[in-house]
Enzyme design. Structure first.
Site, mmCIF file in Angstrom:
data_model
loop_
_atom_site.group_PDB
_atom_site.id
_atom_site.type_symbol
_atom_site.label_atom_id
_atom_site.label_comp_id
_atom_site.label_asym_id
_atom_site.label_seq_id
_atom_site.Cartn_x
_atom_site.Cartn_y
_atom_site.Cartn_z
ATOM 1 N N ARG A 110 -8.046 -19.130 -101.313
ATOM 2 C CA ARG A 110 -7.687 -19.904 -102.755
ATOM 3 C C ARG A 110 -6.013 -20.205 -102.655
ATOM 4 O O ARG A 110 -5.374 -19.446 -102.838
ATOM 5 C CB ARG A 110 -7.863 -19.077 -103.845
ATOM 6 C CG ARG A 110 -7.553 -19.784 -105.184
ATOM 7 C CD ARG A 110 -8.176 -19.423 -106.444
ATOM 8 N NE ARG A 110 -7.750 -18.144 -106.844
ATOM 9 C CZ ARG A 110 -7.847 -17.487 -108.043
ATOM 10 N NH1 ARG A 110 -8.749 -18.298 -108.943
ATOM 11 N NH2 ARG A 110 -7.524 -16.212 -108.448
ATOM 12 N N ASP B 219 -4.300 -10.615 -113.656
ATOM 13 C CA ASP B 219 -3.750 -11.672 -112.776
ATOM 14 C C ASP B 219 -2.865 -12.756 -113.737
ATOM 15 O O ASP B 219 -3.027 -12.443 -115.107
ATOM 16 C CB ASP B 219 -4.635 -12.330 -111.668
ATOM 17 C CG ASP B 219 -5.586 -13.226 -112.404
ATOM 18 O OD1 ASP B 219 -5.708 -13.516 -113.396
ATOM 19 O OD2 ASP B 219 -6.531 -13.204 -111.478
#
Length: 545
Positions: free
Chosen positions: A168, A452
């Protein structure tokens, strides 16, 4: 751009050396990055401007709808390219940053896929950006290991299948300040993609796999088109067959939810699926409808489950869209981090994880995410029970699903309301996460959950939304009396939390940490009149390294 398009791009690294950086930042790799920047950075800038115009339109209309100009795509008869063998079975995917320990543990985890994250789970220090590339190369060459400060050694297992890597890169909104091309900072996503593709595309093909990607924070099919054009150019430039790249798009913005078919269509030769991302999706709703009144006020983040009507509309539409077009539908994150001291906490959490994964498998998803290796067997059991020996359930078309434009934004149908404890939790998570991020950590265990940047975004966004909407909490500080969400209340809660953290970690750790900066940054992004589109943009200015 002032430089001639025919002259070589001037690529400069405005950072000090990092371990083994010369292996990644070769002259040839930098030249490739320069070509990517010149070809695609101007279009990326135009698309970011388009985001701002669309947000202004949402502010004016307080609604969204499927696009009339792309109805022929939604009505058309087309399919994405068949998935390569390595991406046929995706029943369990583990996520995490590309540090050396996580690389070993994720590949060994038993999950079919590892989302190797340069985005929300990684703070983009130069050491993290370059070091992550080194770690992936070492993993493919099977020369990666890690020894902890306590002396524990981690190495790739000799037997059994390692997880397939899906990288990603950073979202389109983020720059990489350490690399400039013709004097302009490069888009972080192009840096992450370009370095990984340049060094590993052929290496992965030799291993029987390929360069696979997760695309974050996409807001429109035009942004997916830009990624597709990047893939086409990169494959041609390095002599890799077209269609080798495969991309899964995270549908984690509310605008993208209205363009799922169009996004798959733009990437159809390179598409491998869509993913339902919970926290960024809620953050996107707050961001886009922040001035649309009380009907868009979200309750505490943990009260918005995937069974909420508007979230269920989103996930069921995603499954139907993917299977209609031959793509994988990947479910959301199980973020629980097991406790090594409290079996009862684990028992309750594991039951919730199982129920969540049972629901996803029953709804037709082909796989799902976990944040910790201990959750892999739980998620696998849920999908094994539905899939059996089949790699996926794309034959389940979910033609029973019919979702209207209004249902996707029917936030007002929620029964839950914001609470003072929800405010306190948002402050607690926000300060703790931002402090760790400023020290270079992007994935942080807080209160037995892996947090996150997405969870930090929803935390500070909810504080912003509640104070601007003048939400009234029924019970403040356990007094049984109501109280209004005001900047003064938020500052008091944050100050109390900072004092509690100082007591918890001790004076020395507090002094050497980034706690005061984190506290100030949370309050600035949560209380400023002008809403910051992304917390990580002002945070990046304070990130060292």
């Amino acid at each position: 751009m002032s430089a001639s398009a025919s002259s070589p791009a001037v690529v400069s690294a405005a950072a000090g050396p990092v371990p083994r950086g010369e292996e990644v930042l070769t002259p040839q790799a930098l030249a490739f990055l320069g070509e990517l920047h010149r070809r695609f950075a101007p279009r990326r800038a135009e698309l970011l401007e388009r985001r701002a115009r669309r947000r202004a339109e949402i502010a004016r209309t307080a609604t969204l709808d499927f696009l009339s100009e792309t109805a022929d795509i939604r009505d058309g008869d087309w399919q994405v390219a068949p998935a390569p063998a390595a991406l046929q079975d995706r029943r369990v995917e583990i996520t995490g940053p590309t540090d050396r320990k996580m690389t070993v543990n994720a590949l060994n985890s038993g999950a079919r896929i590892w989302l190797a994250d340069f985005e929300d789970a990684s703070a983009p220090t130069w050491a993290n950006v370059v070091g992550g590339q080194v770690n992936l190369i070492d993993a493919y060459e099977r020369r990666i290991d890690f020894t902890s400060p306590e002396g524990k050694t981690y190495a790739l297992k000799d037997a059994g299948e390692l997880a397939t890597v899906v990288v990603r890169p950073r979202g389109w909104h983020l720059n990489e300040r350490h690399l400039t091309v013709d004097g302009e900072q490069m888009p972080g996503g192009l840096v992450d993609f370009g370095l990984y593709f340049f060094h590993n595309a052929q290496r992965l093909l030799d291993l029987g796999k390929g360069p696979y990607f997760y695309l974050p924070k996409t807001e429109s099919h035009l942004e997916a088109r830009l990624w597709n054009d990047v893939f086409v150019f990169a494959q041609d430039r390095l002599g890799i067959a077209q269609g080798t790249v495969r991309a899964t798009v995270l549908i984690e913005t509310i605008t993208a939810a209205y363009e799922m078919e169009e996004i798959l269509y733009e990437l159809r030769d390179h598409a491998s699926g869509l993913n339902a991302g919970r926290w960024d999706y809620l953050f996107s709703i707050v961001k886009n409808f922040r001035d649309a009144g009380a009907r868009f006020v979200l309750p505490d983040r943990n009260a918005v489950t995937m069974t909420a009507p508007f979230m269920r509309a989103y996930t069921e539409l995603l499954v139907r869209t993917c299977h209609k077009r031959g793509a994988h539908a990947i479910g959301g994150m199980a973020a629980f981090i097991p406790s090594r001291r409290d079996p009862e906490v684990n028992r309750v959490a594991f039951e919730k994880v199982k129920a969540d994964k049972d629901r996803e498998a029953g709804d037709g998803f082909d796989g799902s995410w976990v944040a910790h290796p201990d959750l892999v067997p739980i998620a696998q059991a849920s999908f094994d029970a539905v899939l059996g020996d089949r790699p996926h359930q794309k034959d389940r078309l979910r033609e029973d699903v019919h979702v209207t434009a209004a249902e996707l934004i029917d936030v007002a149908s929620l029964d839950a309301r914001p609470t003072f404890e929800g405010l306190r939790n948002a402050v607690q998570v926000g300060i703790r996460y931002i402090e760790a991020w400023l020290r270079g950590m992007g994935a942080v265990a807080i209160f037995n959950l892996m947090e996150d940047a997405a969870t930090a975004e929803i935390s500070r966004s909810q504080i912003w939304q509640w104070t601007n909407a003048g939400v009234v909490f029924e019970d403040v500080e356990g007094t049984g009396t109501p109280g209004k969400a005001t900047p003064e209340l938020v500052r008091q809660v944050a100050a109390d939390e900072l004092t509690a953290i100082r007591d918890e970690v001790g004076e020395d750790a507090f002094a050497t940490g980034r706690w005061t900066e984190a506290y100030e940054l949370l309050l600035r992004t949560a209380l400023d009149t002008e809403y910051a589109d992304f917390l990580t943009l002002p945070a990046y200015e304070q990130l060292e390294g």
